[in-house]
Scaffold this active site. Structure first.
Site, short mmCIF file in Angstrom:
data_model
loop_
_atom_site.label_atom_id
_atom_site.label_comp_id
_atom_site.label_asym_id
_atom_site.label_seq_id
_atom_site.Cartn_x
_atom_site.Cartn_y
_atom_site.Cartn_z
N HIS A 283 0.83 -1.21 0.00
CA HIS A 283 0.00 0.00 0.00
C HIS A 283 0.88 1.27 0.00
O HIS A 283 0.73 2.14 -0.86
CB HIS A 283 -0.91 -0.03 1.23
CG HIS A 283 -1.78 1.17 1.39
ND1 HIS A 283 -3.12 1.16 1.08
CD2 HIS A 283 -1.51 2.44 1.82
CE1 HIS A 283 -3.63 2.36 1.30
NE2 HIS A 283 -2.68 3.15 1.77
N GLU A 284 1.78 1.34 0.95
CA GLU A 284 2.63 2.53 1.04
C GLU A 284 3.53 2.65 -0.19
O GLU A 284 3.82 3.74 -0.67
CB GLU A 284 3.46 2.51 2.34
CG GLU A 284 2.64 2.50 3.63
CD GLU A 284 1.58 3.60 3.70
OE1 GLU A 284 1.78 4.67 3.07
OE2 GLU A 284 0.54 3.40 4.38
#
Ligand SMILES: [Zn+2]
Length: 679
Positions: free
Chosen positions: A457-458
Site C-alpha cells: 500500500h505505502e
C-alpha cells in the site's frame, strides 16, 4: 552552516539538528514572502512570473515543513517537538496570510483571465489556486478575513498538539506482566518480543505496549480475557485525562472548523472540505455510505452470527469489544484453517520488499537500486528509483517501531521532482514508514500478511509520486483529492493476493521453498473472511466523521462524544460497543488530513477494485496495461479531474458496485470449490 538552507537533494539528514529547523523555516518564509511581493508587482499577464513563481515558493517552504514534521514523527525528542511546533506556527501564519491576501488573489484572477496561452496543466493549476484562495477567504472583507487567519493558526497548533498527546499517551501506558501464564495463547515470537521489551526497559518478565505490533497480537491471541479488556480499554481511552488530554482540544478543533466554514458562507466544515474532492458534496458522501452499508448488511449478519456462535462455544456470556480481534482470529484459523504465524516465515521483510520492487519492474518498468543516502536512523533503507535508465526518485524506507517514532504506516514526499522548465528532470524524494514486526534474534523481520499488504500500500503511494511527470510541483504525484489519493496505493495491494505475484517473493525464510499452493489458497480465502465486519468498522468511522463535521457542533465535549457514539452504533455489534472514547485518539480526524474525509478509504477502494479489473484475465503483469495506468493516472498527479483520468483508463464511468461484486465472485468461487473449510 545550516544544512537546510541548501535544500540539497538528497536531504542531508545526517547533518540536520533540531536547532536548524526554525531558522530554515524563517528563511523559507522570508524567501517566499519576497517572491509573493514580486508576483503582486508583476504587470504582465503570464503564468510563469506569477503562478509559476508561486509554485516554486510553496515547494521550498513545503520541504522545510515536511522535514520538520517528518523528524517529529520518526526521531521525536523534546527539542524536535518544540522546533516543529514553531515551524508549524511560522508556516501556518504565512500560509494563512497569503491565502487571505486580496492583492494576490486579484493578481491571480487577472492573469487567469488574460493569459490566453496557458497549457492545460497551467490552466488547471491557475484555476485551482484561485479557487483555493477564494475558499480561504481572500475575497472577503478585512474583518472576517483577519478572524479567519487567527482561527487557522490556532487550528493548526491544536491539531499538532492533538497528535503529540496521542503519541505520548500511547507511550505512557505499558503492561508489565510477571506471570508467564498471563501470556497464554500468545505465539512464541510475540512472547519473545514482550520479553525483549522488558529487558530493554531493565525489567523482569514481559512488557506489552499500546503500539500495534505489541497490543495487536495480544488482543488477537491472549487467552486472558481480563487482560485483553484492560489493554483494549487503554487503547480506546487514549488521551482522556491530564497530562495528555485531548478532550478540550478536540472540542475546540470542531468549534474552530465550524466557525471557519461559517465565515466562508458554508453550512458545515464538511461542505467546505468536500468542495475539493471527487465526491464534491456531503450528500454524495452520505449517499455513498448509506448505499455501501445496505450492500454490506447481509454479509454483516452472517459475520456477527459467526462471532456470537463462537463466543457461545467458548462459554462467554456475550461478545465484548475486547473479544473481537480474538474471536476473529480463532474463526479465521478455523474457517480458513490458517494462522497468522503459519505465513510469517514466507514473508521475510527483505524478500517482501524485493517482491514489491519486482512487481513494479514488471508492470511499470521501474527499477529500484539500493543507494547510500544519508538518513535519520541506521534502520532506514535508501534507494534510487529508475525508469528507462533515468533516476526519477530517491526513496527512503523506515519499517520498524521505535519509541521516538509515531505509530501507523505512511508515505510522504520530501520533494516534488519531475521535468523542469530547462528540460532537465529532477528526482522526486519520497519516504515510506511503517511499524512492522521488529527483527527477531537472528535479525529477521517476519511479517504477517496484513503487514505485507501495508507495505504494498505505502509502496503504491510512493510510486504515485515517483512516477509523476507533472511539470507543476503543486500538481505533482500525491497532491490530489483525498478521496482519490488512496487509489494508487490500494490498487497495489491486489498484487499481494494473486498467486502469480506471491510466487515472486513468498519463499520460506529457512528452506527457500515457495509458499505451497494450498497455503496460498487458504491465505486467499482470508481476504473476504469477515470482510463485512471489517467494512462495517470502516463505515462506522466514516459515519462518525460525517456526524461530527456535517452538522452543527455539539455544545461540549460530552455532547460531541455522545454524537460520535450514536453515529457509530448502527455499525457495531451492540450499541455499547460504540461507547469507547476512541475519538480522543483519532489522529485521522483531528491531527491528520481526514476530517470529513474518512469515507475516502472506502470510496477509493471502490474505484480501485473497478480499475483492477483491467489486470484480470492473465493481464496481472501485462506491461501494456501497466504503462497505460502510468500514462493515464500514476504520472498525472492532479493535472486533471480524477473522474476524467478514470474514464481515460477504463473507457467508461466507474462502477460503484465493484466492491460488492468482488465479494460476490469470491463467495461463488468458494461455493464452487466446496469452500476452504473442508480442506
Ligand atoms: Zn494510504
Amino acid at each position: 552552516m545550516n544544512p537546510l538552507f541548501e535544500l540539497d537533494d538528497p536531504v542531508p539528514f545526517d547533518r540536520i539538528r533540531p536547532e536548524h529547523l526554525v531558522p530554515a523555516a524563517e528563511e523559507a518564509v522570508a524567501d517566499a514572502r519576497a517572491r509573493i511581493d514580486a508576483i503582486k508587482a508583476e504587470s504582465a499577464a503570464h503564468f510563469e512570473p506569477t503562478f509559476g513563481v508561486f509554485d516554486d515558493a510553496m515547494e521550498r517552504l513545503h520541504r522545510v515543513m515536511v522535514i520538520a514534521g517528518h523528524l517529529n514523527s520518526v526521531a521525536h525528542s523534546d527539542a524536535v517537538e518544540e522546533a516543529y511546533r514553531d515551524v508549524v506556527r511560522l508556516s501556518s501564519e504565512f500560509s494563512s496570510a497569503i491565502s487571505t491576501d486580496p492583492d494576490l488573489l486579484a493578481t491571480f484572477e487577472r492573469v487567469l483571465e488574460e493569459d490566453g496561452e496557458m497549457r492545460a496543466d497551467q490552466k488547471r493549476f491557475a484555476t485551482l489556486t484561485v479557487e483555493s484562495l477564494r475558499r480561504s477567504g481572500a475575497g472577503l472583507d478585512p474583518d472576517p478575513r483577519s478572524r479567519l487567519r487567527e482561527l487557522r493558526v490556532r487550528l493548526s497548533d491544536l491539531q499538532n498538539e492533538f497528535g503529540v498527546n496521542t503519541l505520548k499517551a500511547t507511550n505512557a501506558t505499558r503492561f508489565h506482566l510477571t506471570d508467564g501464564s498471563d501470556l497464554d495463547g500468545l505465539p512464541e515470537r510475540h512472547r519473545a518480543a514482550a520479553r525483549r521489551r522488558a529487558e530493554e526497559a531493565g525489567e523482569e518478565g514481559w512488557l506489552v505496549t499500546l503500539q500495534q505490533p505489541s497490543a495487536g497480537p495480544f488482543l488477537q491471541h491472549a487467552h486472558d480475557r481480563e487482560l485483553r479488556r484492560r489493554i483494549h480499554e487503554a487503547r480506546t481511552n487514549l488521551a482522556v485525562s491530564p497530562p495528555h488530554d485531548n478532550r478540550g482540544i478536540l472540542q475546540e478543533i470542531l468549534e474552530l472548523r465550524a466557525e471557519i466554514a461559517g465565515i466562508l458562507g458554508r453550512e458545515t466544515w464538511a461542505e467546505h472540505v468536500l468542495e475539493e474532492s471527487m465526491a464534491k458534496t456531503p450528500q454524495a458522501v452520505l449517499d455513498f455510505i448509506e448505499q455501501l452499508t445496505g450492500a454490506t448488511d447481509p454479509g454483516w449478519e452472517q459475520d456477527r452470527a459467526a462471532l456470537e456462535a463462537l463466543a457461545g462455544e467458548l462459554g462467554y456470556e456475550r461478545v465484548e469489544p475486547w473479544d473481537m480481534a480474538f474471536l476473529s482470529e480463532r474463526l479465521r484459523e478455523r474457517e480458513c484453517a490458517i494462522e497468522d504465524e503459519e505465513v510469517r516465515p514466507y514473508f521475510e521483510l527483505g524478500a517482501v520488499i524485493d517482491g514489491a520492487f519486482e512487481v513494479a519492474r514488471r508492470l511499470f518498468g521501474v527499477e529500484l537500486r539500493p543507494a547510500a543516502l544519508p538518513a535519520w536512523h541506521a534502520d532506514v533503507r535508501t534507494y534510487e528509483v529508475l525508469r528507462e535508465g533515468e533516476v526519477v526518485a530517491h526513496l527512503y524506507a523506515d519499517w520498524h517501531p521505535r519509541d521516538d517514532k509515531r505509530s501507523g504506516a505512511w508515505m510522504n514526499r520530501l520533494r516534488a521532482g519531475g521535468p523542469r522548465q530547462d528540460g532537465t528532470v529532477e528526482p522526486h524524494s519520497v519516504l515510506v514508514c511503517g511499524n512492522f514486526t521488529a527483527p527477531d534474534d537472528e535479525g529477521r523481520s517476519l511479517l504477517n500478511h496484513d503487514e505485507v499488504t501495508t507495505l504494498f500500500h505505502e509502496f503504491g503511494h510512493a510510486l504515485h509520486q515517483c512516477l509523476s511527470t507533472t511539470r507543476i510541483r503543486g500538481l505533482s504525484g500525491t497532491s490530489v483529492y483525498t478521496d482519490w489519493v488512496e487509489v494508487p496505493s490500494q490498487i497495489m495491494e491486489n498484487w499481494c493476493w494473486e498467486p502469480e505475484a506471491l510466487a515472486l517473493f513468498a519463499a520460506h525464510v529457512e528452506t527457500g521453498e515457495l509458499m505451497p499452493d494450498e497455503l496460498v489458497e487458504r491465505l486467499r480465502a482470508t481476504r473476504h473472511h469477515l470482510e463485512a465486519a471489517a467494512r462495517m468498522r470502516q463505515l462506522s468511522f466514516a459515519a462518525l466523521d460525517m456526524a461530527l463535521h456535517a452538522g452543527p457542533v455539539a455544545e461540549d465535549y460530552e455532547g460531541t462524544l455522545r454524537r460520535a457514539q450514536r453515529a457509530a452504533e448502527r455499525y457495531t455489534l451492540r450499541p455499547e460497543f460504540a461507547r469507547n472514547q476512541f475519538i480522543t485518539g483519532f489522529h485521522h480526524l483531528f491531527s491528520g488530513m481526514y476530517s470529513a474525509g474518512y469515507y475516502s478509504y472506502l470510496w477509493s477502494d471502490t474505484l480501485q477494485t473497478d480499475l483492477f479489473t483491467a489486470f484480470e484475465d492473465d493481464r496481472l503483469f501485462d506491461r501494456e496495461t501497466g504503462d497505460r495506468l502510468v500514462r493515464e493516472i500514476l504520472s498525472r498527479g492532479n493535472e486533471a479531474e480524477p473522474i476524467d483520468m478514470f474514464r481515460s483508463f477504463m473507457g467508461r464511468d466507474p462502477d460503484y458496485t465493484a466492491l460488492v461484486r468482488r465479494e460476490g465472485q469470491a463467495a461463488s468461487a468458494a461455493l464452487a470449490g466446496g469452500g476452504p473449510a473442508g480442506g
